[in-house]
Design an enzyme around this catalytic site. Structure first.
Site, mmCIF file in Angstrom:
data_model
loop_
_atom_site.group_PDB
_atom_site.id
_atom_site.type_symbol
_atom_site.label_atom_id
_atom_site.label_comp_id
_atom_site.label_asym_id
_atom_site.label_seq_id
_atom_site.Cartn_x
_atom_site.Cartn_y
_atom_site.Cartn_z
ATOM 1 N N ASN A 48 0.684 -5.558 15.554
ATOM 2 C CA ASN A 48 -0.388 -6.512 15.976
ATOM 3 C C ASN A 48 -1.258 -6.806 15.238
ATOM 4 O OD1 ASN A 48 -1.283 -3.586 15.925
ATOM 5 N ND2 ASN A 48 -2.553 -3.686 17.753
ATOM 6 N N ILE A 49 -1.612 -8.026 15.410
ATOM 7 C CA ILE A 49 -2.453 -8.648 14.384
ATOM 8 C C ILE A 49 -3.660 -9.252 15.038
ATOM 9 C CG2 ILE A 49 -2.979 -10.507 12.781
ATOM 10 C CD1 ILE A 49 -0.644 -8.421 12.020
ATOM 11 N N ALA A 52 -10.891 -11.918 15.132
ATOM 12 C CA ALA A 52 -12.406 -11.844 15.746
ATOM 13 C C ALA A 52 -12.498 -12.625 17.167
ATOM 14 C CB ALA A 52 -13.287 -12.382 14.660
ATOM 15 N N SER A 53 -11.959 -13.646 17.090
ATOM 16 C CA SER A 53 -11.879 -14.520 18.565
ATOM 17 C C SER A 53 -11.319 -13.787 19.576
ATOM 18 C CB SER A 53 -11.300 -15.812 18.302
ATOM 19 O OG SER A 53 -9.950 -15.892 18.325
ATOM 20 N N TYR A 54 -10.686 -12.798 19.152
ATOM 21 C CA TYR A 54 -9.923 -11.751 20.379
ATOM 22 C C TYR A 54 -8.718 -12.612 20.717
ATOM 23 C CZ TYR A 54 -13.275 -8.043 20.274
ATOM 24 O OH TYR A 54 -14.171 -7.299 20.088
ATOM 25 N N GLU A 61 5.404 -6.857 19.459
ATOM 26 C CA GLU A 61 6.161 -7.308 20.035
ATOM 27 C C GLU A 61 6.644 -8.736 19.806
ATOM 28 O OE1 GLU A 61 4.077 -5.453 21.268
ATOM 29 O OE2 GLU A 61 4.654 -4.358 23.147
ATOM 30 N N CYS A 92 2.721 -5.330 27.105
ATOM 31 C CA CYS A 92 2.004 -6.034 27.882
ATOM 32 C C CYS A 92 2.620 -6.940 28.659
ATOM 33 C CB CYS A 92 0.727 -6.475 27.048
ATOM 34 S SG CYS A 92 0.950 -8.152 26.267
ATOM 35 N N CYS A 95 3.860 -10.072 26.482
ATOM 36 C CA CYS A 95 4.939 -9.648 25.764
ATOM 37 C C CYS A 95 6.292 -9.578 26.541
ATOM 38 C CB CYS A 95 4.849 -8.315 24.926
ATOM 39 S SG CYS A 95 3.692 -8.532 23.524
HETATM 40 ZN ZN LIG Z 1 1.905 -7.624 24.180
#
Ligand SMILES: [Zn+2]
Length: 158
Positions: A48-49, A52-54, A61, A92, A95
């Site tokens: 997961n990357i 800062a902007s979420y 995945e 999630c 994904c």
């Molecule tokens: Zn996901």
């Protein structure tokens, strides 16, 4: 469900654990690693990357899938996902839809606890016989899903 040799499972889980090491998750502090087994035997790792902007965040995945597809590999045999949590954590919703695009309904998806393979428990618990790994599929995770084939359906004339 499609079968996966124990050796392939182990290799894939190891790759997912390695992928997790490159997680960039300073905001959630929730590291995730993924590994995709391509049909030609190649293993593609993901993490997961966050951003800062979420909203710019991408999950492990999808990182693995996008890496693969952008290199020309669109045929997959299995996926493994691991976090730092002691239980099997599921992909999630976003994904799941992306997995649905590229993976067969019955392709094995291995949800791996962080303490794999030490996870233990009651011997009658099937999950614990496999190091706590929960094996599922996108057909189970995303039932009655929408996929590419639906775009080929004839339209009712208006
Ligand atoms: Zn996901």
């Amino acid at each position: 469900m499609a079968s996966l040799a124990d050796k392939q499972k182990e290799q894939l889980i190891k790759a997912a654990l390695e992928g997790k090491e490159f997680s960039y998750s300073p905001y959630s502090k929730f590291r995730v690693g993924a590994a995709l087994l391509a049909s030609d035997g190649t293993i593609i790792k993901g993490a997961n990357i966050e951003n800062a902007s979420y909203g710019g965040t991408i999950c492990a995945e999808r990182t693995a899938i996008v890496k693969s597809v952008s290199e020309g590999q669109r045929s997959f045999a299995a996926l493994a996902v691991v976090t730092d949590v002691k239980s099997a954590i599921s992909p999630c919703g976003l994904c799941r839809q992306v997995i649905r695009e590229f993976c067969a309904q019955d392709m094995p998806i291995l949800l791996v606890p962080a303490d794999y393979p030490q996870a233990s428990g009651k011997p009658e618990d099937a999950m614990n016989r496999s190091g706590g790994v929960k094996q599922t599929s996108i057909g189970e995770l995303l039932p009655d899903s929408f996929g590419p084939e639906h775009l080929d359906l004839p339209r009712v004339p208006t």
